[in-house]
Design an enzyme around this catalytic site. Structure first.
Site: not given
Ligand code: NAD
Ligand code: LMR
Length: 324
Positions: A13, A106, A113, A160, A188
């Site tokens: 969060a 990760n 969870q 996507d 993804h």
């Molecule tokens: P970020 O680093 O800004 O934030 C991640 C947060 O998660 C941090 O505040 C961290 O303290 C917290 N965190 C870590 N471990 C945790 C846990 N066990 N429990 C609760 N919180 C925890 O990263 P972001 O930019 O918000 O991205 C988050 C994730 O989403 C990344 O893995 C990123 O690659 C992924 N992502 C996925 C997609 C998608 O389309 N699926 C798109 C963008 C980003």
């Molecule tokens: C995205 O598709 O933008 C996210 O999954 C972040 C990444 O690592 O590409």
């Protein structure tokens, strides 16, 4: 008396995606403008202070639908009675990395969870995994929640899908909402298959009007590698567009989609894709769930592209066998 609020959990969060997502949730964009929401924010202990700051700002936004915000590092409390969970908290990749490079670090987050969701969540819980590698993390979470139906665990591939709509709309000079029947298959990751075989604009199929080399050499790689391109140009991974796609996914899950949408859902064996793999499919959301469109005739090109991405999902599943 007003109905009780829905409870929404967001992990990670204090992070970048949450900083956009939470405001959309508090504004009622997922459950609707008539439904009050309570937010449960889960973070790691080191980020609790920053999360308190996020909660203060949510309060300062004076959202009429926001009934409460709870900040915690205790998963049991975060998922207690939750109706919708966005599992965002995970490390993002940096330049030059693939999302699967994050699996070892990760992946460990999602078993505990999943267990907490199994023990604490409301019966109607819907879980959307955003943290990467999202498909396999969703599989890990679901495997650790044996009492929650597997189809309640999805991974985010709507981003996507939205990227595919945007690229095609730019190419054809139309609006994204004129396009229908686009889907992104598989993982993804860079192996994903953004599929325009059935795409229509204003009801007319477009595949035969597209330059085949634009489709295979520009469109597919551009969509599949858009995450890296954003990291390269923006300097950090996509955040607001990811939050927006997460809102789209969960909103449609509850209220239904306007036509096809891409969702990464547990395979039911359709198209020979291993049952249980959390895989991007063409789906339609209706009556509170996403239904895989399971009756498409696939050509050789489609089969080959889908198989390449499914093979990667299989190998990710093998790599985390100890977490399932
Ligand atoms: P970020 O680093 O800004 O934030 C991640 C947060 O998660 C941090 O505040 C961290 O303290 C917290 N965190 C870590 N471990 C945790 C846990 N066990 N429990 C609760 N919180 C925890 O990263 P972001 O930019 O918000 O991205 C988050 C994730 O989403 C990344 O893995 C990123 O690659 C992924 N992502 C996925 C997609 C998608 O389309 N699926 C798109 C963008 C980003
Ligand atoms: C995205 O598709 O933008 C996210 O999954 C972040 C990444 O690592 O590409």
């Amino acid at each position: 008396m007003a109905a009780s609020p829905v409870r929404i959990t967001v992990t990670g969060a204090a992070g970048n995606i949450a900083y956009s997502l939470l405001w959309r949730l508090a504004a009622g964009e997922v459950f609707g403008k008539g439904t009050r929401v309570e937010l449960r924010l889960l973070e790691i202990p080191e980020a609790l202070k920053a999360t308190e700051g996020v909660a203060m700002e949510l309060g300062d936004s004076a959202f009429p639908l926001l009934s409460d915000v709870v900040v915690t590092d205790d998963a049991a409390k975060a998922f207690d009675g939750t109706n919708a969970a966005f599992l965002v908290g995970a490390k993002p990749r940096g330049k030059g990395m693939e999302r699967s490079d994050l699996l070892a670090e990760n992946g460990r987050i999602f078993g505990p969870q999943g267990k907490a969701i199994n023990e604490q969540a409301a019966e109607d819980v819907r879980v959307l995994v955003v943290g990467n590698p999202a498909n396999t993390n969703a599989l890990i979470a679901s495997s650790n929640a044996p009492d929650v139906p597997a189809e309640r665990f999805h991974a985010l591939m709507r981003l996507d899908h939205n990227r595919a709509l945007s690229q095609l709309a730019q190419r054809l000079g139309c609006a994204t909402n004129e396009i229908e029947n686009v889907a992104v298959w598989g993982n993804h990751s860079a192996t994903q298959f953004p599929d325009l075989t059935n795409a229509t604009v204003a009801g007319k199929k477009v595949i035969d009007t597209l330059d085949p080399s634009w489709y295979t050499k520009e469109f597919i790689p551009r969509v599949a590698k858009r995450g890296s391109e954003i990291i390269e140009v923006r300097g950090s991974s996509s955040a607001a567009s990811a939050a927006s796609a997460a809102v789209d996914h969960m909103r449609d899950w509850i209220h239904g989609s306007a036509g096809w949408a891409t969702a990464a859902v547990p395979s039911d064996g359709s198209y020979g894709i291993d049952e249980g793999l959390v895989c991007g499919f063409p789906t339609v959301a209706e009556n509170g769930s996403y239904r895989i469109i399971d009756d498409l005739e696939l050509n050789d090109f489609q089969r080959e592209r889908i198989e390449a991405s499914v093979a990667e999902l299989r190998s990710e599943r093998e790599a985390v066998a100890d977490l399932l």
